[in-house]
Write a protein that holds these residues in place. Structure first.
Motif, mmCIF file in Angstrom:
data_model
loop_
_atom_site.group_PDB
_atom_site.id
_atom_site.type_symbol
_atom_site.label_atom_id
_atom_site.label_comp_id
_atom_site.label_asym_id
_atom_site.label_seq_id
_atom_site.Cartn_x
_atom_site.Cartn_y
_atom_site.Cartn_z
ATOM 1 N N ALA A 131 -105.245 72.056 -88.829
ATOM 2 C CA ALA A 131 -103.777 71.417 -90.320
ATOM 3 C C ALA A 131 -102.609 71.637 -89.826
ATOM 4 N N GLY A 169 -99.265 77.390 -95.321
ATOM 5 C CA GLY A 169 -99.626 75.449 -95.310
ATOM 6 C C GLY A 169 -98.495 73.895 -94.343
ATOM 7 N N PRO A 170 -99.835 73.657 -94.139
ATOM 8 C CA PRO A 170 -98.471 72.459 -94.399
ATOM 9 C C PRO A 170 -97.648 72.167 -94.939
ATOM 10 N N ASN A 171 -96.626 70.812 -95.008
ATOM 11 C CA ASN A 171 -95.279 70.245 -95.616
ATOM 12 C C ASN A 171 -96.839 69.855 -96.933
ATOM 13 N N GLY A 172 -96.281 70.175 -98.002
ATOM 14 C CA GLY A 172 -96.746 69.764 -99.509
ATOM 15 C C GLY A 172 -97.529 70.432 -99.741
ATOM 16 N N ALA A 173 -98.400 71.662 -99.164
ATOM 17 C CA ALA A 173 -99.899 71.715 -99.451
ATOM 18 C C ALA A 173 -99.789 72.258 -101.139
ATOM 19 N N TYR A 185 -103.331 70.323 -99.195
ATOM 20 C CA TYR A 185 -103.212 69.554 -100.242
ATOM 21 C C TYR A 185 -103.753 70.386 -101.672
#
Lengths: 243, 450
Positions: free
Chosen positions: B266, B45-49, B245
């Motif tokens: 995403a 997943g994206p960074n900070g997910a 998120y």
């Protein structure tokens, strides 16, 4: 490329950690407006070379010249004042400062004169940082810290940007954004970039020229296209899982 | 979904309704997934997910705000990890982990790092030091076994000859492998790896793949993996869970996930192979600006996905791909197809959303002749801004050239700039570019013009 005055030239530099020689006679240069990449296996001395430019550790022999000025023995903070910015390996941000304060540190050379404008550019590149603007650096996720380290370096309005593994720990999509941004900055502002990457394929695609480092020695150099086509380079750094 | 999860007994780890809040920040929101026994499960997943936060909950570094984490051991014992202290989780539930920022004992030698990992059995056999001091044979045997096990793992990770060097002196890639070996010395049933391939080059990550597959084959350890290197994730994992998120957006086999439009939008951008293919074609066509072409492709593909598939469904990257190809690679052969694909792409865009609110007065619903100008030629406009402009009905240089003061204000509002349009003289640049494009008219739909 013809031989104009190189912006950065590193001549015959040797660096030691205690008695261990990490760099043995490295000669590398970057012309103004160029993107130069340094590839090589882990432990080859790439990051050491980046740090040596900033005098931490100092080069024991050889010369480092930036824009005609010998900076080999200059204190680190004076080197930074010449507008050489670095995004170091391992995200060395200020963990107790907020995102905003970290960026302000980057912009401190100009007394925050261009802060609004430049921070907008950084937030454009990394919208995640904007969402986290008042959060402390240490509470960001690993990848967000990496974005912050790059953003902080950009805030200094550098003439020479040293990027040590900018793609480390970042999502594929973000890596694309970063490479795109580097290219754009390079094209529009003539920013000179010195890039160390494990992602050799991506780095060579982006760069004009490349150096290959093995055990503290520059083994090969040439245009990116030549290095990409070189079977030795392909075997050692590119194949076995293309990034 | 919950009942379905509970029925499955082959899961080593079940994560149910997991939430983690830090003050007002919701890092994980109602997450459900499971890791199968003996499988390699990847968490991407994206960074900070919230991926590392999930790990921190599993290994007891954080106490989750809500939710249940059930670990079932081989012998059938069940543990509720959210109720256990971190060191008990390692000892009893047999979960071990590595860290995103390497956390070895850098002052200790490589061998010592592996012995520290075996602290629990050694402590027991030394009768909490007393028997060890008295030289009891049980302890001597345990110590010899510990060294033997350390040697076994050092051979596996190819570091035997550096056993007596300080761990901090090893190169980055070796430190990563040592962390894995240290975790394995605790004999875990579930091994959690946080970005094991970060900082490794292509060849080293191929070696890592082999190491992980070996570990699974030889010890039967289940592996949970956070990783951004798709050459690792897609190659070795049996199951992939995607977070964004703090919520799960996709869950399935690598192939399913790889083609899920939500994941592409995403996280992935366009698939790697497709990018490589494009690069090769661009090279063949003699295009110098390859990276830009790739990036253009990814931005365009994203836009395409977002606009034509607002809620999942099978994705067709082909039109966008060939459109980008055609725009950059100026080969007559491709051009023929391009004219049609470009117009279908823009038609789709027009159908999906038309012009967004807050557009300037001279906005168009679609580019004239089905072909937009390359607005990124204007200094100061990047792909992101180009997309925003297109969304607001700006496709041509002459449109920007004709902007009045009110238009500039409107455009700056949606671009989130102030003063930049005037400062960078977009209007002046656009006028010049508009004149140039009129002087030598851009190839139109007909195609095949040599």
């Amino acid at each position: 490329m013809a031989e104009p005055q190189a912006l950065l030239s590193i001549e015959n530099v040797e660096t030691y950690y205690g008695n261990i020689r990490a760099l043995s006679g490295v000669t590398v240069h970057a012309n103004p407006g160029e993107i130069v990449t340094l590839i090589g296996a882990n432990g080859a001395g790439k990051s050491t070379l980046m740090m040596t430019i900033f005098g931490m550790p100092r080069a024991r022999t050889g010369r480092i010249v930036f824009d005609g000025k010998d900076i080999t023995k200059l204190p680190t903070h004076e080197i930074a004042r010449l507008r050489i910015a670095q995004s170091p390996e391992g995200r060395r941000i200020f963990p107790r400062m907020t995102v905003q304060e970290n960026l302000q540190m980057g912009a401190s050379l100009d007394n925050l004169q261009f802060f609004d404008e430049d921070s907008r550019m950084v937030f454009d590149l990394f919208p995640r940082l904007k969402e986290r603007i008042n959060q402390r650096g240490g509470t960001l996720s690993g990848g967000e810290q990496q974005m912050l380290a790059i953003g902080r370096a950009l805030m200094a309005r550098p003439r020479l940007l040293l990027l040590d593994e900018p793609s480390l720990g970042l999502a594929p999509l973000i890596i694309k954004h970063i490479f795109e941004a580097i290219k754009e900055l390079n094209k529009h502002t003539g920013l000179t970039v010195f890039l160390v990457e494990q992602n050799a394929f991506g780095a060579l695609k982006l760069a004009d020229r490349g150096y290959v480092m093995v055990n503290g020695i520059v083994k090969m150099s040439g245009s990116s296209a030549d290095l990409l086509a070189n079977p030795e380079v392909r075997a050692a750094y590119l194949e076995g899982g293309r990034h | 979904m919950d009942s379905e999860v509970q029925k499955n007994t082959s899961a080593i780890l079940r994560v149910e309704r997991l939430s983690m809040k830090f003050g007002g920040l919701i890092a994980i929101n109602d997450l459900n997934f499971e890791a199968k026994r003996g499988a390699i499960t990847a968490l991407i997943g994206p960074n900070g997910a919230g991926k590392t936060t999930v790990f921190n909950c599993i290994t007891g570094f954080y106490k989750p705000t809500e939710g249940m984490l059930t670990l079932t051991r081989q012998n059938g014992e069940e543990y509720l990890l959210e109720r256990m202290a971190d060191f008990v989780i390692t000892k009893k539930a047999k979960v071990a982990r590595t860290f995103q920022n390497i956390r070895l004992f850098s002052g200790l030698t490589v061998l010592e790092n592996l012995l520290v990992a075996q602290h629990n059995p050694l402590m027991l056999s030394s009768g909490f030091t007393v028997l060890g001091l008295l030289g009891f044979p049980t302890y001597k045997k345990a110590a010899a076994d510990a060294i033997e096990k350390a040697r076994f793992w050092l051979e596996k990770i190819n570091l035997v000859d550096r056993a007596d060097d300080a761990a901090g002196d090893l190169p980055y890639g070796a430190q990563r492998r040592l962390e894995i070996a240290r975790a394995m010395c605790t004999e875990p049933e579930l091994l959690c790896l946080d970005e094991p391939a970060a900082g490794l080059n292509a060849r080293e990550s191929a070696e890592l793949n082999k190491l992980l597959l070996d570990i699974r084959a030889e010890t039967g350890t289940s592996i949970l993996l956070i990783e951004h290197d798709m050459s690792v994730v897609m190659e070795i994992s049996d199951h992939v869970v995607v977070l964004e998120y703090g919520t799960k957006i996709s869950d399935g086999t690598p192939d399913m996930v790889k083609n899920d439009p939500k994941v592409i939008a995403a996280y992935l951008g366009v698939e790697d192979e497709e990018v490589v293919e494009l690069i090769e074609q661009a090279e063949a066509a003699g295009v110098d600006d390859i990276t830009a072409a790739v990036d253009l492709l990814s931005t365009e593909a994203l836009q395409e996905i977002v606009e034509t598939h607002p809620d999942a469904g099978p994705v067709e990257l082909i039109p966008a791909t060939s459109a980008a190809k055609a725009r950059r690679a100026k080969t007559p052969a491709v051009k023929k197809t391009s004219a049609t694909t470009v117009s279908t792409a823009t038609e789709a865009a027009a159908k999906a959303g038309a012009i967004k609110a807050g557009a300037t007065a001279n906005a168009l619903t679609e580019p004239r002749g089905g072909k937009a100008d390359r607005l990124i030629l204007i200094k100061g406009i990047g792909p992101v801004n180009e997309r925003k402009l297109n969304e607001h009905g700006i496709f041509h240089f002459d449109q920007i050239a004709a902007w009045k003061k009110a238009d500039v204000i409107a455009a700056e509002a949606y671009l989130d700039f102030d003063g930049r349009i005037a400062r960078e003289d977009w209007i002046g640049q656009a006028k010049k570019l508009a004149k140039e494009s009129q002087a030598k008219p851009a190839p139109k739909k007909t195609g095949g013009a040599k």
